[in-house]
Design a protein around this motif. Structure first.
Motif, PDB file in Angstrom:
ATOM      1  N   SER A  88       0.826  -1.204   0.000  1.00 15.70           N
ATOM      2  CA  SER A  88       0.000   0.000   0.000  1.00 15.70           C
ATOM      3  C   SER A  88       0.863   1.258   0.000  1.00 15.70           C
ATOM      4  CB  SER A  88      -0.929  -0.015   1.210  1.00 15.70           C
ATOM      5  OG  SER A  88      -1.654   1.186   1.313  1.00 15.70           O
ATOM      6  N   PHE A  89       1.904   1.257   0.813  1.00 16.16           N
ATOM      7  CA  PHE A  89       2.776   2.423   0.906  1.00 16.16           C
ATOM      8  C   PHE A  89       3.470   2.702  -0.427  1.00 16.16           C
ATOM      9  CE2 PHE A  89       6.957   4.234   2.418  1.00 16.16           C
ATOM     10  CZ  PHE A  89       6.450   5.479   2.736  1.00 16.16           C
ATOM     11  N   ARG A  90       3.872   1.659  -1.094  1.00 14.74           N
ATOM     12  CA  ARG A  90       4.572   1.840  -2.366  1.00 14.74           C
ATOM     13  C   ARG A  90       3.642   2.290  -3.491  1.00 14.74           C
ATOM     14  NH1 ARG A  90       8.490  -3.582  -2.019  1.00 14.74           N
ATOM     15  NH2 ARG A  90      10.229  -2.544  -0.919  1.00 14.74           N
ATOM     16  N   ALA A 138      13.419   2.839   6.378  1.00 14.79           N
ATOM     17  CA  ALA A 138      14.737   2.563   6.944  1.00 14.79           C
ATOM     18  C   ALA A 138      15.266   1.227   6.442  1.00 14.79           C
ATOM     19  CB  ALA A 138      14.664   2.579   8.465  1.00 14.79           C
ATOM     20  N   ALA A 139      14.400   0.221   6.379  1.00 16.90           N
ATOM     21  CA  ALA A 139      14.821  -1.090   5.887  1.00 16.90           C
ATOM     22  C   ALA A 139      15.135  -1.041   4.396  1.00 16.90           C
ATOM     23  CB  ALA A 139      13.737  -2.123   6.177  1.00 16.90           C
ATOM     24  N   GLU A 140      14.333  -0.318   3.624  1.00 21.65           N
ATOM     25  CA  GLU A 140      14.621  -0.189   2.189  1.00 21.65           C
ATOM     26  C   GLU A 140      15.984   0.459   1.970  1.00 21.65           C
ATOM     27  OE1 GLU A 140      10.255   0.251   0.027  1.00 21.65           O
ATOM     28  OE2 GLU A 140      11.226   2.037   0.845  1.00 21.65           O
ATOM     29  N   ASN A 141      16.332   1.420   2.804  1.00 23.62           N
ATOM     30  CA  ASN A 141      17.615   2.098   2.653  1.00 23.62           C
ATOM     31  C   ASN A 141      18.798   1.242   3.086  1.00 23.62           C
ATOM     32  OD1 ASN A 141      16.228   4.379   1.798  1.00 23.62           O
ATOM     33  ND2 ASN A 141      16.192   5.315   3.824  1.00 23.62           N
ATOM     34  N   VAL A 166      10.131  -4.403   9.106  1.00 23.88           N
ATOM     35  CA  VAL A 166      11.499  -4.607   8.617  1.00 23.88           C
ATOM     36  C   VAL A 166      11.595  -5.928   7.865  1.00 23.88           C
ATOM     37  CG1 VAL A 166      13.901  -4.955   9.321  1.00 23.88           C
ATOM     38  CG2 VAL A 166      12.524  -3.153  10.403  1.00 23.88           C
ATOM     39  N   ALA A 167      10.988  -6.991   8.421  1.00 25.31           N
ATOM     40  CA  ALA A 167      11.036  -8.298   7.766  1.00 25.31           C
ATOM     41  C   ALA A 167      10.285  -8.282   6.441  1.00 25.31           C
ATOM     42  CB  ALA A 167      10.451  -9.363   8.690  1.00 25.31           C
TER      43      ALA A 167
END
Length: 610
Positions: A88-90, A138-141, A166-167
């Motif tokens: 959804s965020f993407r 943060a996880a994508e980065n 994160v997972a």
């Protein structure tokens, strides 16, 4: 100082699951966009709470953390929601599926469930404006495909949902568990059983990476620290451990040396709220159906910056805990300015909206237009002034406004038994402890004289959703002379120990913060009783709650000053001055009010220890 609480509520497990299923039905019906996305965020909050409640119950029964079919099913549910939140965020609220969540929900329901769970309020979601989307970013980065297995360790409470986020980004390479640090807040430990320990450590010679996920760190960072201690003590290399905290700052003043040294050198993966929601999915876009088209960039009023707007003269600006304030922004849109203030994700925001609508319909608070993904939206009152800058307001007008407001809350918002705040005994323990820290052992001994009155105070109390923030600057005066109560929605359900109290708590707060003389307080208490239909607050209540209020405020300001000592020394100095004023007033009252005969004889000794 005793200030903070550990807010919890008991929920019926199957009702919790039914609420998640009802959220899925709302998701199907919602139009693409921020409101549909907000439903998914609410589902993540609820699934994380369910997982936390089930695992904490299991920990209490077993004495250590260990795998179980029910715990694993609950974790799969949380992760399924997190994966759909990521989609959804993407796609800006356009793309997500309900089927994976439904399957995980059905799998959880098929197991032997306890009748009830105890849910710890996830403070970041409820109070601090912590968004799971920032952990997705943060996880994508930080994460790259093909780097090998990743063990994601969430720290309960809020770490269940944040670790799942994160997972979700890491994908199939990641496994996720959660643990509950226990013990003193500044020296936590974890009890990880043998089987879970084997799962967390190296498998078949493959050395995994670790991501430790939580909000904070706070005053000590010991929750993060104890998990890393457990890993390093079992041979995990420090460089294999990374952290996903809620902010970029260092550990607080109560951190141990080992934890502080580790934190300074560790990889800490953070995406700030501002970077995520000013560029990737701008906050002003969430609310334009309420405000109209944005006309200028958002102005950040958080961390005490609102004072620059309301108090142009720096000398009049009140001390404030800039780290503990809720996020708030000023938006120019549709030909006027709007205030956007964080109220809470999911149910926490919806509860504040309902309260705002009730208070607003009676014109007791500034108007609120709506709620969008955790933020309440309402017009900024351009010409309203805080009470300290409105000397023309006479005392009769002030007392009338305060009485009307407190009577409305007392009559309309009784607190359910499970909602009530600290008991008189707990307030008494806080009073004694904080008095000893602020004024010394002799003063604390005098405060102990209140123990004999606690049964009477408990018999008289009728908890309601109190305001708990009666400070003078929270009263706004309109050009027409009407007084409105600002910041009226949050403090009965904050992260402190007070919570909903008898209306006498707010009467005591008003007496202190509005500097009411004894006859004025008597008039106010009588007016609140008449207008609310509630029994009049008795003198023993007003005396006790005034002392407890002063001790609480002294403690709150002292802890806030400590936390800001190195990062904002000017703010810390202002908070220390406020703490000293509360302590001085406590010293002036505590020797005689409501005390058994003979307690006043301690006056000389107590003053000598101040």
């Amino acid at each position: 100082m005793l200030v903070y609480g550990d807010a919890k509520r008991t929920e019926i497990t199957r009702e919790k699951i039914a609420a998640i299923r009802a959220g899925l039905e709302r998701l199907v019906m919602a139009r693409p966009g921020i409101e549909r996305h907000a439903i998914l965020a609410e589902l993540l909050v609820a699934a994380g709470e369910l997982e936390q409640g089930l695992l904490d119950r299991q920990l209490a029964e077993n004495g250590d953390e260990r795998p179980s079919p029910l715990g694993e099913a609950a974790a799969r549910l949380t992760r399924a929601v997190a994966e759909e939140l990521l989609s959804s965020f993407r796609t800006f609220g356009s793309l997500s599926l309900v089927e994976p969540i439904e399957r995980a929900l059905d799998a959880t329901l098929s197991l032997d469930l306890p009748a009830t769970i105890e849910v710890s309020i996830p403070e970041g979601y409820a109070f601090y404006g912590l968004y799971p989307e920032t952990y997705l970013c943060a996880a994508e980065n930080a994460l790259r495909a093909g780097e090998g297995p990743l063990k994601v360790i969430g720290i309960r409470s809020i770490g269940t949902g944040l670790a799942a986020a994160v997972a979700a980004v890491a994908g199939e390479e990641a496994s996720v568990v959660s643990v509950r640090p226990q013990g003193h807040p500044f020296s936590r430990t974890v009890a990880i059983g043998r089987e879970l320990g084997r799962e967390l450590l190296a498998e078949d010679g493959v050395l995994p990476r670790y991501a430790v996920v939580d909000e904070g760190p706070g005053l000590s960072g010991s929750s993060f620290g104890c998990v890393a201690d457990w890993l390093e003590d079992r041979g995990v290399a420090p460089e294999a451990i990374s952290f996903y905290p809620g902010h970029r700052g260092g550990l607080g003043p109560y951190a141990g040396e080992r934890h502080r040294a580790r934190w300074e050198r560790a990889r800490r993966n953070v995406a700030e709220f501002e970077s995520v929601f000013t560029s990737r999915w701008p906050l002003e876009g969430w609310v334009k159906d309420l405000t109209g088209e944005p006309e200028a960039p958002l102005e950040d009023l958080s961390a005490g910056r609102w004072r620059e707007r309301l108090f142009p003269n720096r000398a009049f600006r009140p001390a404030t805990d800039v780290q503990g304030e809720r996020r708030k922004y000023l938006l120019a849109a549709g030909g006027r300015r709007w205030l956007l203030k964080f109220a809470g994700l999911g149910r926490y925001g919806r509860e504040k909206l309902a309260l705002a609508q009730a208070l607003g319909s009676s014109r007791l608070i500034p108007p609120v237009t709506g709620l969008r993904h955790g933020f309440l939206v309402g017009p900024w009152l351009e010409e309203a002034r805080p009470l300290p800058l409105a000397p023309e307001v006479d005392r009769r007008t002030l007392l009338d406004a305060v009485a009307t407001y407190l009577a409305f809350r007392a009559a309309r918002f009784p607190a359910a038994p499970e909602e009530r705040g600290a008991t008189p005994l707990e307030l008494f323990e806080m009073l004694v402890h904080n008095t000893q820290r602020a004024l010394g052992p002799a003063a604390a001994e005098v405060a102990r004289g209140w123990r004999g009155r606690l049964a009477e105070i408990a018999r008289l109390e009728r908890p309601v959703l109190t305001d708990n923030k009666m400070h003078a600057w929270e009263w706004l005066v309109t050009p027409e002379g009407k007084l409105l109560k600002a910041d009226a929605l949050d403090h009965h359900r904050g992260n402190d120990l007070v919570g909903p109290q008898d209306v006498a708590w707010d009467l005591a707060g008003a007496a202190v913060e509005l500097d009411l003389a004894a006859p004025e307080l008597d008039l106010l208490a009588g007016a609140v009783a008449r207008r609310s239909g509630m029994p009049r607050a008795e003198r023993v209540q007003l005396d006790f709650y005034t002392l407890a209020y002063l001790a609480f405020q002294a403690g709150r300001h002292a802890l806030a000053a400590e936390a800001l000592e190195t990062t904002a020394p000017a703010e810390a100095a202002g908070l220390r001055s406020a703490m000293e004023r509360y302590a001085e007033r406590l010293a002036s009252l505590s020797w005689w009010k409501g005390q058994p005969e003979g307690a006043a004889s301690a006056l000389g000794a107590s003053q000598g220890t101040g």
